[in-house]
Design an enzyme around this catalytic site. Structure first.
Site, PDB file in Angstrom:
ATOM      1  N   HIS A 176      17.794  14.138  13.931  1.00 37.98           N
ATOM      2  CA  HIS A 176      18.379  13.284  12.903  1.00 37.98           C
ATOM      3  C   HIS A 176      17.236  12.318  12.618  1.00 37.98           C
ATOM      4  O   HIS A 176      16.201  11.839  13.193  1.00 37.98           O
ATOM      5  CB  HIS A 176      19.217  11.854  13.338  1.00 37.98           C
ATOM      6  CG  HIS A 176      19.563  10.848  12.508  1.00 37.98           C
ATOM      7  ND1 HIS A 176      19.910  11.088  11.420  1.00 37.98           N
ATOM      8  CD2 HIS A 176      19.286   9.455  12.766  1.00 37.98           C
ATOM      9  CE1 HIS A 176      20.084   9.881  10.727  1.00 37.98           C
ATOM     10  NE2 HIS A 176      19.727   8.766  11.649  1.00 37.98           N
TER      11      HIS A 176
ATOM     12  N   SER B 145      16.548  -0.933  16.007  1.00 37.17           N
ATOM     13  CA  SER B 145      17.522   0.307  15.903  1.00 37.17           C
ATOM     14  C   SER B 145      16.569   1.510  16.220  1.00 37.17           C
ATOM     15  O   SER B 145      17.026   2.444  16.913  1.00 37.17           O
ATOM     16  CB  SER B 145      17.875   0.428  14.470  1.00 37.17           C
ATOM     17  OG  SER B 145      16.793   0.671  13.333  1.00 37.17           O
TER      18      SER B 145
ATOM     19  N   CYS C 101      25.632   8.033  11.589  1.00 34.03           N
ATOM     20  CA  CYS C 101      25.104   9.141  11.138  1.00 34.03           C
ATOM     21  C   CYS C 101      25.595  10.670  12.032  1.00 34.03           C
ATOM     22  O   CYS C 101      25.591  11.595  11.521  1.00 34.03           O
ATOM     23  CB  CYS C 101      23.448   9.164  11.122  1.00 34.03           C
ATOM     24  SG  CYS C 101      22.946   8.061  10.034  1.00 34.03           S
TER      25      CYS C 101
ATOM     26  N   THR D 237      14.417   3.252   2.955  1.00 36.02           N
ATOM     27  CA  THR D 237      14.649   4.541   3.484  1.00 36.02           C
ATOM     28  C   THR D 237      16.083   5.038   2.802  1.00 36.02           C
ATOM     29  O   THR D 237      16.751   5.885   3.325  1.00 36.02           O
ATOM     30  CB  THR D 237      14.918   4.162   4.884  1.00 36.02           C
ATOM     31  OG1 THR D 237      16.011   3.324   5.153  1.00 36.02           O
ATOM     32  CG2 THR D 237      13.760   3.660   5.570  1.00 36.02           C
TER      33      THR D 237
ATOM     34  N   SER E 241      23.782   5.368  14.842  1.00 38.08           N
ATOM     35  CA  SER E 241      23.917   3.836  15.300  1.00 38.08           C
ATOM     36  C   SER E 241      25.243   3.582  15.727  1.00 38.08           C
ATOM     37  O   SER E 241      26.312   3.945  15.497  1.00 38.08           O
ATOM     38  CB  SER E 241      23.561   3.098  14.028  1.00 38.08           C
ATOM     39  OG  SER E 241      21.943   3.035  13.813  1.00 38.08           O
TER      40      SER E 241
ATOM     41  N   ASP F 237       0.846  -1.301   0.024  1.00 36.06           N
ATOM     42  CA  ASP F 237      -0.128   0.072   0.098  1.00 36.06           C
ATOM     43  C   ASP F 237       1.005   1.400   0.174  1.00 36.06           C
ATOM     44  O   ASP F 237       1.840   1.476   0.873  1.00 36.06           O
ATOM     45  CB  ASP F 237      -0.966  -0.161   1.142  1.00 36.06           C
ATOM     46  CG  ASP F 237      -2.011   1.020   1.365  1.00 36.06           C
ATOM     47  OD1 ASP F 237      -1.627   2.105   0.403  1.00 36.06           O
ATOM     48  OD2 ASP F 237      -2.823   0.865   2.267  1.00 36.06           O
TER      49      ASP F 237
ATOM     50  N   GLU G  14      29.648   7.637   6.026  1.00 34.05           N
ATOM     51  CA  GLU G  14      29.869   6.197   6.376  1.00 34.05           C
ATOM     52  C   GLU G  14      29.824   5.494   5.125  1.00 34.05           C
ATOM     53  O   GLU G  14      29.485   4.105   5.181  1.00 34.05           O
ATOM     54  CB  GLU G  14      28.641   5.690   7.555  1.00 34.05           C
ATOM     55  CG  GLU G  14      27.331   6.205   7.119  1.00 34.05           C
ATOM     56  CD  GLU G  14      26.295   5.851   8.355  1.00 34.05           C
ATOM     57  OE1 GLU G  14      26.404   4.360   8.330  1.00 34.05           O
ATOM     58  OE2 GLU G  14      25.886   6.587   8.735  1.00 34.05           O
TER      59      GLU G  14
ATOM     60  N   LYS H 148       7.833   9.290  16.200  1.00 28.11           N
ATOM     61  CA  LYS H 148       7.900   8.603  17.361  1.00 28.11           C
ATOM     62  C   LYS H 148       8.591   9.226  18.699  1.00 28.11           C
ATOM     63  O   LYS H 148       8.346   9.246  19.877  1.00 28.11           O
ATOM     64  CB  LYS H 148       8.576   7.161  17.065  1.00 28.11           C
ATOM     65  CG  LYS H 148       7.698   6.182  16.523  1.00 28.11           C
ATOM     66  CD  LYS H 148       8.285   4.961  16.140  1.00 28.11           C
ATOM     67  CE  LYS H 148       7.626   3.971  15.270  1.00 28.11           C
ATOM     68  NZ  LYS H 148       6.162   3.747  15.552  1.00 28.11           N
TER      69      LYS H 148
ATOM     70  N   ASN I 150      17.110   8.949   3.662  1.00 29.04           N
ATOM     71  CA  ASN I 150      18.044   9.009   4.638  1.00 29.04           C
ATOM     72  C   ASN I 150      19.357   9.370   4.149  1.00 29.04           C
ATOM     73  O   ASN I 150      19.961   8.577   3.119  1.00 29.04           O
ATOM     74  CB  ASN I 150      18.076   7.720   5.480  1.00 29.04           C
ATOM     75  CG  ASN I 150      18.861   7.649   6.757  1.00 29.04           C
ATOM     76  OD1 ASN I 150      19.546   8.864   6.996  1.00 29.04           O
ATOM     77  ND2 ASN I 150      19.084   6.764   7.542  1.00 29.04           N
TER      78      ASN I 150
HETATM   79  P1  HMG Z   1       9.149  -2.165   7.780  1.00 24.01           P
HETATM   80  O1  HMG Z   1       8.866  -3.657   8.075  1.00 24.01           O
HETATM   81  O2  HMG Z   1       9.372  -2.012   6.162  1.00 24.01           O
HETATM   82  O3  HMG Z   1       7.954  -1.241   8.023  1.00 24.01           O
HETATM   83  O4  HMG Z   1      10.575  -1.524   8.552  1.00 24.01           O
HETATM   84  P2  HMG Z   1       6.690  -1.517   9.168  1.00 24.01           P
HETATM   85  O5  HMG Z   1       5.948  -2.763   8.723  1.00 24.01           O
HETATM   86  O6  HMG Z   1       7.311  -1.552  10.435  1.00 24.01           O
HETATM   87  O7  HMG Z   1       5.894  -0.241   8.673  1.00 24.01           O
HETATM   88  C1  HMG Z   1       6.561   1.123   8.871  1.00 24.01           C
HETATM   89  C2  HMG Z   1       5.538   2.099   9.546  1.00 24.01           C
HETATM   90  O8  HMG Z   1       4.269   1.931   8.312  1.00 24.01           O
HETATM   91  C3  HMG Z   1       4.636   1.489  10.609  1.00 24.01           C
HETATM   92  O9  HMG Z   1       4.310   2.567  11.644  1.00 24.01           O
HETATM   93  C4  HMG Z   1       3.487   0.914   9.924  1.00 24.01           C
HETATM   94  O10 HMG Z   1       2.389   0.862  11.027  1.00 24.01           O
HETATM   95  C5  HMG Z   1       3.091   1.933   8.776  1.00 24.01           C
HETATM   96  P3  HMG Z   1       4.568   2.309  13.171  1.00 24.01           P
HETATM   97  O11 HMG Z   1       3.488   1.088  13.484  1.00 24.01           O
HETATM   98  O12 HMG Z   1       6.116   1.782  13.556  1.00 24.01           O
HETATM   99  O13 HMG Z   1       4.007   3.639  13.791  1.00 24.01           O
HETATM  100  N1  HMG Z   1       2.150   1.078   7.851  1.00 24.01           N
HETATM  101  C6  HMG Z   1       1.301   1.942   7.294  1.00 24.01           C
HETATM  102  N2  HMG Z   1       0.807   3.089   7.766  1.00 24.01           N
HETATM  103  C7  HMG Z   1      -0.500   3.807   6.900  1.00 24.01           C
HETATM  104  N3  HMG Z   1      -0.910   2.752   6.013  1.00 24.01           N
HETATM  105  C8  HMG Z   1      -0.399   1.720   5.739  1.00 24.01           C
HETATM  106  C9  HMG Z   1       0.785   1.159   6.453  1.00 24.01           C
HETATM  107  N4  HMG Z   1       1.525   0.182   6.504  1.00 24.01           N
HETATM  108  C10 HMG Z   1       2.209   0.124   7.378  1.00 24.01           C
HETATM  109  N5  HMG Z   1      -0.913   0.937   4.712  1.00 24.01           N
HETATM  110  C11 HMG Z   1      12.048  -0.168   9.462  1.00 24.01           C
HETATM  111  C12 HMG Z   1      10.516  -0.251   8.909  1.00 24.01           C
HETATM  112  C13 HMG Z   1      12.200   1.144  10.108  1.00 24.01           C
HETATM  113  C14 HMG Z   1      12.337  -1.439  10.344  1.00 24.01           C
HETATM  114  C15 HMG Z   1      12.923  -0.285   8.095  1.00 24.01           C
HETATM  115  O14 HMG Z   1      12.797   0.582   7.277  1.00 24.01           O
HETATM  116  C16 HMG Z   1      14.458  -0.261   8.214  1.00 24.01           C
HETATM  117  O15 HMG Z   1      15.012  -1.281   8.878  1.00 24.01           O
HETATM  118  N6  HMG Z   1      15.066   0.828   8.301  1.00 24.01           N
HETATM  119  C17 HMG Z   1      16.452   1.166   8.515  1.00 24.01           C
HETATM  120  C18 HMG Z   1      16.810   1.092   9.835  1.00 24.01           C
HETATM  121  C19 HMG Z   1      16.497   2.333  10.496  1.00 24.01           C
HETATM  122  O16 HMG Z   1      16.098   3.605   9.654  1.00 24.01           O
HETATM  123  N7  HMG Z   1      16.429   2.590  11.761  1.00 24.01           N
HETATM  124  C20 HMG Z   1      15.962   3.957  12.280  1.00 24.01           C
HETATM  125  C21 HMG Z   1      16.496   4.230  13.676  1.00 24.01           C
HETATM  126  S1  HMG Z   1      18.446   3.818  13.648  1.00 24.01           S
HETATM  127  C22 HMG Z   1      18.865   5.222  12.769  1.00 24.01           C
HETATM  128  O17 HMG Z   1      18.198   6.557  12.624  1.00 24.01           O
HETATM  129  C23 HMG Z   1      20.417   5.337  12.433  1.00 24.01           C
HETATM  130  C24 HMG Z   1      20.476   4.980  10.694  1.00 24.01           C
HETATM  131  O18 HMG Z   1      20.340   6.426  10.276  1.00 24.01           O
HETATM  132  C25 HMG Z   1      22.018   4.639  10.346  1.00 24.01           C
HETATM  133  C26 HMG Z   1      23.109   5.512  11.021  1.00 24.01           C
HETATM  134  O19 HMG Z   1      22.996   6.091  12.091  1.00 24.01           O
HETATM  135  O20 HMG Z   1      24.249   5.576  10.546  1.00 24.01           O
HETATM  136  C27 HMG Z   1      19.734   4.317  10.231  1.00 24.01           C
END
Ligand code: HMG
Length: 444
Positions: free
Chosen positions: A243, A211, A120, A163, A363, A31, A83, A252, A327
């Site tokens: 960030h 994460s 980051c 992302t 991270s 979706d 990075e 969140k 990102n």
């Molecule tokens: P995912 O499994 O693709 O997504 O992973 P999901 O199923 O958790 O859905 C994401 C959100 O969309 C959820 O919201 C769903 O409910 C919603 P939440 O429940 O969490 O509030 N959703 C919908 N909303 C409206 N209509 C719909 C619908 N379907 C779903 N139809 C995940 C998401 C972030 C885990 C993935 O993208 C990931 O692994 N990302 C990489 C890691 C990351 O970004 N982590 C963030 C914190 S760590 C950080 O910021 C450091 C970083 O930048 C690296 C660094 O520091 O170098 C990553």
């Protein structure tokens, strides 16, 4: 004490774009609202075949130097945060200096160059280093260029794939800056974590859900540490750039931050009539019950008019650029600041001497919270940027083109594809040299 901070900023996006609710969601059979509403993302930027972390960094820096009328002699330091480096020894800053020396008279022979790594948060750490260098009077009247640059790619099919993003932000750090001064107090939250890492590999090993928890815990600790030095109140800050790995993450984090800075203030008292007082740990027998009560309070908080007004004013405007580019890792928090300042200019908001609360995160894991004060030159500075032009001009990738471009930038693949855009007045990647170094030229 000297006023030191960010005097000017430049933005360089990868020249390609992947439409997430359109192209990506369709192929993944998801979706589109998962991307636009859930993650809060509309598109990712990608580099064309002739772009990489060096070209994006050098192109941003050249525009910065041209705009500010700078010559190499004016710069005493070039720091790059990334990075996505492709060399374990030679820093990206040397490549960037090499590019710039192709187009300016003079050189950066006496400029100190380096490369910072801590996921980051390295972009903010590099700004801190440059600010300290000037505050310590080691700069001999010269300014520093700090560049954050990344090609934030995940393995194909990884949960982080939606992302991704690529781009660079170049910042001029100087005394009596036009944009923001950086306040000396800083709060740190730092713990050895394995939520996201790249152990000698290009693409991250990432535990996506964990994460997000780690991000929230380190931000909370950084805020607590900051509050041991500075008293905070939700209305103290015009904007709160975080960030932003994707806007949904900030959605969140924001209520947790608000709850924290509102605790013990008249805001908590005023909200008490509507949603009760914030739960305090001492009132609970066990931790689980306390957490449950906190969650319940936070859910109610986000429904209040007071919170929603604060969120629309101080947080939402920081997310616009990120939602259009993905990102950019080390640049992410700097895009959030830029997004807020751009919004203020476009909406006639007077920011002179207003404060920002900046929440950086990397991270592995570490968060830093510090305050910044917006300077009267901010509006003229922001007026000179071409963020929207760059984003509108991006080439819209089909799925097949996206797959090819991902391979082009995958160090394990050797794919040769024609670029999708034509370079003009910019640095381009031009092949490899005798020692395996990457080579660059300036295209007129
Ligand atoms: P995912 O499994 O693709 O997504 O992973 P999901 O199923 O958790 O859905 C994401 C959100 O969309 C959820 O919201 C769903 O409910 C919603 P939440 O429940 O969490 O509030 N959703 C919908 N909303 C409206 N209509 C719909 C619908 N379907 C779903 N139809 C995940 C998401 C972030 C885990 C993935 O993208 C990931 O692994 N990302 C990489 C890691 C990351 O970004 N982590 C963030 C914190 S760590 C950080 O910021 C450091 C970083 O930048 C690296 C660094 O520091 O170098 C990553």
């Amino acid at each position: 004490m000297k006023d030191v901070g960010i005097d000017a900023v430049e933005f360089r996006s990868g020249k390609l774009k992947l439409d997430l609710p359109g192209t990506f969601a369709e192929v993944k059979d998801e979706d589109p609202a998962k991307y636009t509403k859930g993650l809060g993302l509309h598109a990712s930027s990608f580099p064309d075949a002739y772009e990489d972390i060096v070209t994006m960094a050098a192109n941003a820096s050249k525009r910065l130097m041209d705009r500010k009328g700078l010559e190499p002699d004016d710069i005493g330091r070039i720091d790059v945060a990334t990075e996505s480096a492709f060399d374990h020894s030679k820093p990206v800053s040397t490549y960037v200096a090499g590019c710039l020396e192709q187009v300016y008279d003079g050189d950066f022979r006496h400029a100190n160059k380096g490369e910072r790594k801590f996921a980051c948060i390295a972009g903010t750490q590099s700004v801190d280093d440059a600010v300290n260098w000037i505050a310590a009077d080691k700069n001999r009247g010269r300014a520093a260029i700090v560049i954050s640059t990344d090609t934030a790619l995940y393995e194909r099919g990884d949960s982080g794939e939606a992302t991704q993003g690529a781009g660079a932000v170049a910042m001029l750090i100087d005394e009596d800056p036009d944009l923001v001064t950086i306040e000396p107090e800083q709060g740190i939250g730092s713990v050895d974590e394995t939520d996201f890492l790249k152990p000698n590999q290009q693409f991250p090993s990432v535990d996506g859900k964990r994460s997000m928890q780690v991000y929230l815990m380190r931000m909370r600790e950084a805020l607590e540490d900051y509050e041991t030095q500075v008293e905070t109140h939700p209305d103290d800050f015009a904007f709160i750039p975080f960030h932003t790995p994707f806007p949904g993450m900030v959605r969140k984090a924001a209520p947790l931050g608000y709850r924290h800075v509102a605790r013990g203030t008249e805001v908590e008292d005023e909200l008490a009539e509507e949603i009760g007082r914030q739960p305090r740990p001492e009132a609970f027998d066990d931790d689980e019950a306390y957490r449950e009560a906190l969650k319940e309070y936070t859910d109610k908080l986000t429904e209040t008019e007071r919170y929603q007004e604060w969120y629309s004013r101080a947080i939402e405007p920081t997310l616009d650029i990120s939602s259009r580019v993905g990102n950019w890792y080390t640049s992410s928090v700097h895009l959030a600041r830029l997004s807020a300042l751009k919004h203020a200019r476009e909406n006639g908001i007077d920011l002179d001497h207003e404060r920002l609360l900046v929440g950086s995160y990397g991270s592995g894991a570490q968060a830093e919270i510090h305050g910044e004060t917006v300077q009267p030159g901010w509006e003229d500075e922001i007026a000179q940027l071409n963020v929207d032009d760059q984003l509108v001009e991006r080439y819209d990738l089909s799925w097949e083109e996206y797959e090819q471009i991902h391979d082009v930038h995958n160090h394990e693949e050797s794919v040769d594809v024609d670029p999708l855009t034509a370079p003009e007045k910019e640095f381009v990647f031009d092949g490899w040299g005798r020692m395996g170094e990457r080579k660059y030229t300036y295209v007129e």
